[in-house]
Design a protein around this motif. Structure first.
Motif, short mmCIF file in Angstrom:
data_model
loop_
_atom_site.label_atom_id
_atom_site.label_comp_id
_atom_site.label_asym_id
_atom_site.label_seq_id
_atom_site.Cartn_x
_atom_site.Cartn_y
_atom_site.Cartn_z
N LYS A 147 16.50 -19.40 -6.89
CA LYS A 147 15.86 -20.72 -6.39
C LYS A 147 17.04 -20.51 -4.77
CE LYS A 147 13.97 -22.26 -10.48
NZ LYS A 147 14.55 -23.71 -11.55
N SER A 148 18.22 -20.31 -5.30
CA SER A 148 19.72 -20.51 -4.52
C SER A 148 19.33 -20.05 -3.14
CB SER A 148 20.80 -19.74 -4.65
OG SER A 148 21.66 -20.40 -5.64
N ASP A 149 17.89 -18.55 -3.50
CA ASP A 149 18.26 -18.17 -2.21
C ASP A 149 16.66 -18.83 -1.05
OD1 ASP A 149 17.80 -16.01 0.37
OD2 ASP A 149 17.36 -14.58 -1.12
N LYS A 150 17.22 -19.35 -0.59
CA LYS A 150 16.40 -20.53 -0.05
C LYS A 150 15.69 -19.08 0.84
CE LYS A 150 17.01 -24.53 -2.19
NZ LYS A 150 16.10 -24.83 -2.77
N ASP A 157 31.86 -7.85 -1.80
CA ASP A 157 30.43 -7.42 -1.60
C ASP A 157 30.39 -6.10 -0.82
OD1 ASP A 157 30.09 -8.79 0.77
OD2 ASP A 157 28.15 -9.22 0.17
N GLY A 158 31.67 -6.46 0.03
CA GLY A 158 31.23 -4.98 0.89
C GLY A 158 31.42 -4.70 2.23
N ARG A 170 26.74 -19.72 2.77
CA ARG A 170 27.62 -20.58 2.50
C ARG A 170 27.19 -21.97 2.14
NH1 ARG A 170 32.70 -21.08 4.13
NH2 ARG A 170 33.08 -19.07 5.44
N LEU A 171 25.63 -22.19 2.77
CA LEU A 171 25.27 -24.01 2.26
C LEU A 171 23.97 -23.10 1.09
CD1 LEU A 171 23.53 -24.67 5.38
CD2 LEU A 171 25.03 -25.73 4.26
N GLU A 172 23.58 -21.92 1.00
CA GLU A 172 22.80 -21.77 -0.13
C GLU A 172 24.00 -21.62 -1.09
OE1 GLU A 172 19.38 -18.89 1.82
OE2 GLU A 172 21.49 -17.92 0.82
N PHE A 173 25.32 -21.03 -1.22
CA PHE A 173 26.86 -21.24 -2.46
C PHE A 173 26.38 -22.09 -2.83
CE2 PHE A 173 30.89 -20.66 -3.73
CZ PHE A 173 30.66 -19.69 -5.05
N LYS A 227 23.13 -10.85 -2.93
CA LYS A 227 22.18 -11.15 -3.76
C LYS A 227 22.64 -10.73 -5.40
CE LYS A 227 17.91 -12.15 -4.01
NZ LYS A 227 17.12 -12.97 -3.55
N SER A 228 21.90 -9.25 -5.01
CA SER A 228 22.01 -8.70 -5.91
C SER A 228 23.08 -8.38 -6.48
CB SER A 228 21.18 -7.46 -5.94
OG SER A 228 21.59 -6.49 -4.82
N ILE A 229 23.91 -8.37 -6.17
CA ILE A 229 25.61 -7.99 -6.24
C ILE A 229 25.94 -8.92 -6.71
CG2 ILE A 229 27.99 -7.01 -5.49
CD1 ILE A 229 26.63 -6.16 -3.34
N LEU A 230 25.98 -9.76 -6.45
CA LEU A 230 26.07 -11.46 -7.15
C LEU A 230 26.17 -11.24 -8.30
CD1 LEU A 230 27.93 -13.94 -7.26
CD2 LEU A 230 25.84 -15.04 -5.85
N LEU A 231 24.52 -10.72 -8.40
CA LEU A 231 23.31 -11.32 -10.17
C LEU A 231 25.14 -9.87 -11.01
CD1 LEU A 231 21.83 -12.37 -12.34
CD2 LEU A 231 20.48 -10.82 -11.35
N GLU A 232 25.11 -8.98 -10.33
CA GLU A 232 25.61 -8.26 -11.31
C GLU A 232 26.86 -8.14 -12.23
OE1 GLU A 232 25.82 -3.21 -10.56
OE2 GLU A 232 25.79 -4.03 -9.06
#
Length: 394
Positions: free
Chosen positions: A96-99, A52-53, A107-110, A61-66
């Motif tokens: 939802k994962s981005d608490k 992600d750079g 890490r925990l959110e992943f 989050k936006s890059i992962l979704l993309e």
């Protein structure tokens, strides 16, 4: 020391952050295991974090979704999925994962996305989601910065030498660098001939092809990898030409260019599954990457490679007595470019059969080059004429 724990059906798996991390951009990753075996999800997280750079233990989050959305859309268009995940579902899961709502997945959110939120999908949809995460983690990356210096430097040097030898009467330099059968013990000639060209058409075509196929390959591999492939093709081409055309000299970069062309096939073979997604470095924000439909790029690469090789084979079959093209050099360059490419080029996820393929190709390359070198040393008297020969271009 930070750890990443995943619980699946009541079974915990602990992966040390520093275990099994190859030094060279995650090469040597173990063979792909069952989809629900979570032993390597820590590695998956680290790969995604890097892509992600910025490697900061956070995935934007936006890059992962993309990334995931691109893979999902690609499979939908190619009719490879009938029960894909909708964009709304993907967005909901990632949100939802981005608490902590900071726009990043730690890490925990992943871990929560993998073991908890993904179970909100149907089994087949969850399978696709986890597959997309794996594919994104090992996706091909095209980076324009730092620039692909090797191909650019070689091309500039070839242009400079062409202008000097043809515009400023640089005959002495030309004869010093070209391959000559009577001077084969001057070992630099086996490589230096590739810096020379016979005429303007010769150099223009070679430079265009060299940039067209060389730049993309260097953008995905370190410069030292592409340089080894290139000069393996140059050396293999000159040795093959010397054995098959003992009465001719040789100039031109086509052996090296053909080596890069066939090296594309090596890269495609080694990374067939991982090339479903291509990540391009953004122009304005160098750290970030933008996804591209990898399957389309892969098809385009195959078509370009086959077209170049097909045209070369067709020209060779129609060769007349006035054609001075050194096709045996093309063949040698292509052969050793493929063999060395399989050994040298990045293999983003090593499988068992690929390890054996690399070993076999290394053995064949060493055996082939050694045999050609030995022949040039022990060739019988008279096989290589002392003086009378003509120059060939390749």
């Amino acid at each position: 020391m930070e750890e990443f724990t995943v619980v699946e059906q009541g079974k915990g798996v602990v992966v040390d952050e520093n275990d099994g991390v190859p030094e060279d951009e995650n090469e040597g990753v173990p063979e792909e295991e069952e989809l629900n075996n979570f032993d390597h999800w820590d590695q998956i997280f680290r790969n995604l974090d890097q892509k992600d750079g910025e490697q900061d233990c956070l995935i934007e989050k936006s890059i992962l979704l993309e990334w995931i959305d691109t893979l999902n859309f690609q499979d939908s268009v190619t009719l490879e999925t009938k029960h894909g995940v909708t964009r709304a579902q993907l967005k909901t899961l990632v949100e939802k994962s981005d608490k902590d709502r900071n726009g990043f997945i730690d890490r925990l959110e992943f871990e929560g996305l993998i073991e908890k939120h993904s179970h909100e999908l149907e089994d087949i949809q969850r399978s696709y989601l986890l597959t997309y995460l794996r594919v994104a983690a090992y996706a091909e990356e095209y980076r324009w910065w730092p620039p692909p210096v090797f191909i650019l430097v070689v091309s500039v040097l070839q242009i400079i030498l062409f202008v000097y030898t043809f515009q400023f009467q640089g005959d002495q330099v030309f004869h010093l660098l070209k391959l000559q059968p009577s001077k084969r013990y001057e070992v630099w000639r086996w490589v230096s001939y590739s810096l020379l060209h016979g005429n303007i058409t010769h150099i223009v075509l070679n430079i265009i092809l060299q940039l067209m196929v060389g730049l993309p390959l260097e953008m995905t591999n370190h410069f030292w990898r592409i340089s080894l492939v290139y000069f393996s093709g140059v050396l293999g081409g000159s040795l093959m030409f010397s054995v098959s055309n003992p009465e001719a000299g040789l100039v031109g970069a086509s052996a090296g260019v053909t080596g890069i062309v066939t090296a594309h096939l090596a890269s495609i073979i080694l990374n067939w599954k991982e090339d479903s997604l291509i990540l391009r470095q953004r122009m304005r924000k160098r750290e970030a990457t933008s996804p591209t439909f990898g399957k389309i790029v892969r098809i385009a690469r195959i078509l370009v490679v086959l077209a170049i090789l097909g045209i070369d084979v067709a020209n060779m079959m129609q060769q007349d007595k006035d054609d001075r093209t050194g096709y045996s050099a093309h063949f040698g360059g292509g052969l050793f470019g493929l063999l060395v490419g399989i050994v040298i080029l990045r293999n983003r996820k090593v499988q068992h059969w690929e390890t054996w393929a690399k070993t076999c190709c290394l053995g064949l390359a060493v055996l082939g080059l050694s045999s050609l070198i030995i022949w040039n040393i022990v060739a019988p008297d008279g096989y290589y004429p002392a003086s009378a020969y003509s120059d060939s271009t390749n």
